[in-house]
Design an enzyme around this catalytic site. Sequence first.
Site, PDB file in Angstrom:
ATOM      1  N   SER A  89     -29.900 104.642  24.746  1.00 31.68           N
ATOM      2  CA  SER A  89     -28.478 104.774  24.214  1.00 31.68           C
ATOM      3  C   SER A  89     -27.558 103.987  25.115  1.00 31.68           C
ATOM      4  O   SER A  89     -28.083 103.194  25.877  1.00 31.68           O
ATOM      5  CB  SER A  89     -28.099 106.320  24.330  1.00 31.68           C
ATOM      6  OG  SER A  89     -26.874 106.275  23.615  1.00 31.68           O
ATOM      7  N   LYS A 123     -20.068  96.377  18.232  1.00 30.23           N
ATOM      8  CA  LYS A 123     -20.974  97.390  18.003  1.00 30.23           C
ATOM      9  C   LYS A 123     -20.976  98.048  16.460  1.00 30.23           C
ATOM     10  O   LYS A 123     -20.193  98.722  16.171  1.00 30.23           O
ATOM     11  CB  LYS A 123     -20.470  98.807  19.177  1.00 30.23           C
ATOM     12  CG  LYS A 123     -21.381 100.123  18.943  1.00 30.23           C
ATOM     13  CD  LYS A 123     -20.831 100.959  20.011  1.00 30.23           C
ATOM     14  CE  LYS A 123     -21.748 102.141  20.120  1.00 30.23           C
ATOM     15  NZ  LYS A 123     -21.614 102.893  18.449  1.00 30.23           N
TER      16      LYS A 123
END
Length: 689
Positions: A89, A123
């Site tokens: 992550s 993102k």
Amino acid sequence: MASDSASDSTDPARRVAELRAALARHVEAYYGRDRPEIPDADYDRLLRELEDLEAAHPELASDSSPTQRIGGAPNAAFSPVTHTVPMMSLHNAFDVEELQAWYERMRRRLDGRAPESFAVELKLDGLAISLRYEGGTLVQGATRGDGRVGEDVTHNVRTISDIPKQIDNAPPVLEVRGEVYMKLSSFKAFNELQIAQAQAAGKKPKLYVNPRNTAAGSLRQISAKVTAGRDLSFFCYQLSLVEGAPEPVNHSDALTWLGSLGFPVNEHTCTLTTMHEVEARVEELDGMRHDLDYEFDGVVVKVDDLDLQSELGADAKAPRWAVAYKLPPEECTTKLLDISVSIGPSGQATPFAQLEPVFVGGVTVGTATLHNEDQVAAKDVRPGDTVIVRRAGDVIPEVVGPVLSERPEGSAPWVFPKDCPVCGQPLARDEGAAATNCVNFGCPRQIRGRIEHFAGRTAMDIEFLGEKNVDLFVSAGLIEDVSDLYRLDFDRILEMPRFQKKSVDNLRAAIEHSKTRPLGNLIFGLRIPEVGQVNAALLASSFQTMERIMDASAQDLAAVEGFGPVIAEAVQGWFANPQARELIGRLADAGLTMEVVLSDSTVEPTLAGVSVVVSGTLAGFSRDGAKEAILARGGKSPGSVSKSTLALVVGADPGASKVNKAEALAIPVIDEDAFVELLETGALPEGSA
């Protein structure tokens, strides 16, 4: 079920347990079922609260805490795939100070050294995927899963056209990481198809909440045929593994190489040298948030040097050499207090939510649209629900859906009212139509709406009227339709408390001046069905007089460029109404412009009968000014390119679809200088054809 909101308990252990349980539930909803119950921003808030509590009370920390885990458990419906390189992550930064703090932590680990460059990327809001190629052939596609073990979705990955199935000159082994996402246009088309299919079958439509969940659910289908019909897209963002070929020195070099092999790399990825440049780029990308055909919720900043990445390493959850700067949330949860219905100027009845005020998308929101009866039913939102509210840019806030786990017991579905809340007359909904309408032509809200539109800047441009004065005049019985503006009793208005002689004289002059507005503006001001500004201008330029438009057959109207039978029948039907003809007669008697008049007698009709389309921003013309210049010379300025278009004029940031269509039809595409010459001569510059 315990609420996710902060507990009244001051016991840290109890609050930690509550947060872990809530986050575990939301992880399962997000990763396991692709149906999150709360927005990402609310999840981030809960996770940050847990991180802070664990930091303040180290004795409560646990390796099984959501703060130490990546993603969710793989779905047992798919074969497990153990990642060669873990899919980690990213740690988040929510403001510039936290971004700077990440940079300082990184420098300390590098003994004060600063990276020479940073890669800055969007993102994307989609689903992370790992692709493995052997001998240039795609052999495996796997989801992130828990970061160590993902799900084998190779059969579905093969249906995505953006992903290469075979690579020329590839190394023996290659693993690429990227994001599968759904374009906003594809998401809209998919939901519209869901509604159409449900209506045809007489069923309640199943609407999808957002592109991210739809993309994730589409990729995790058992049948590849289902995935193939969802129009998914892909961007690669990382070289994970390469065997049998030299490894790049920098991350940016790796992306360039992957692009040369046929992998799509996001065009907004760039390399910068200082954190000051990074912060400026983050701000710039935030400003582009609503200009693209896909969603992104943050900006990823990475150390570009791959050796430095290795030196920095990772913690249990995320690499230290990268951070995700999360942009301000555009979705939040709040309480739905009630659902009401507003009546628009054309009579359309629109349900809207009355909300407990919430700060979202940069403003405090107290109301949000629910669009129409079908949308309320499909979303099944009810008064008393906790709901997700979305506001993106300048878009009107809307209710996305309910948080079902927070729904009060005994709640009942909301029922659309049968009568207009303004005039009390029955509401009607035509078969096959989405909109519900008040069909009482004398409804006070519709009277006000028609007059407000007629007096607007893009129609008759009557200054000093305004909504408050319209409301006052309608309430006083001075106006029943737009023609009454031209026989107002100004003596009576002067007696009203808020008016003085100067204000009345200004209003009188503005109304008198509106009589000189062009025919196209008058047509637009009448709110004829299917007739916006462009179609109004086309009607004026095609028929030249109001009388010819009124007498035109549906066939004549359908021949107008860009009209077709649907618009033609709507226009012909409106003018066939005796009330409409009487209204036109009263306006003509009042002295309004009923025919096309050249705004400048020295302007030659150089473009008589031809169509010129304008796209993008021109330096010497406003958007309306370019169209008016074409119309003043007898031409037409439709909103789309067709076979009969003489030329497409392009300025800065033109519409790609218009340019592509012009090229496909061999229509000349010209710049502003050529446009000026075309206006003057009526001929395309040499070499344009």
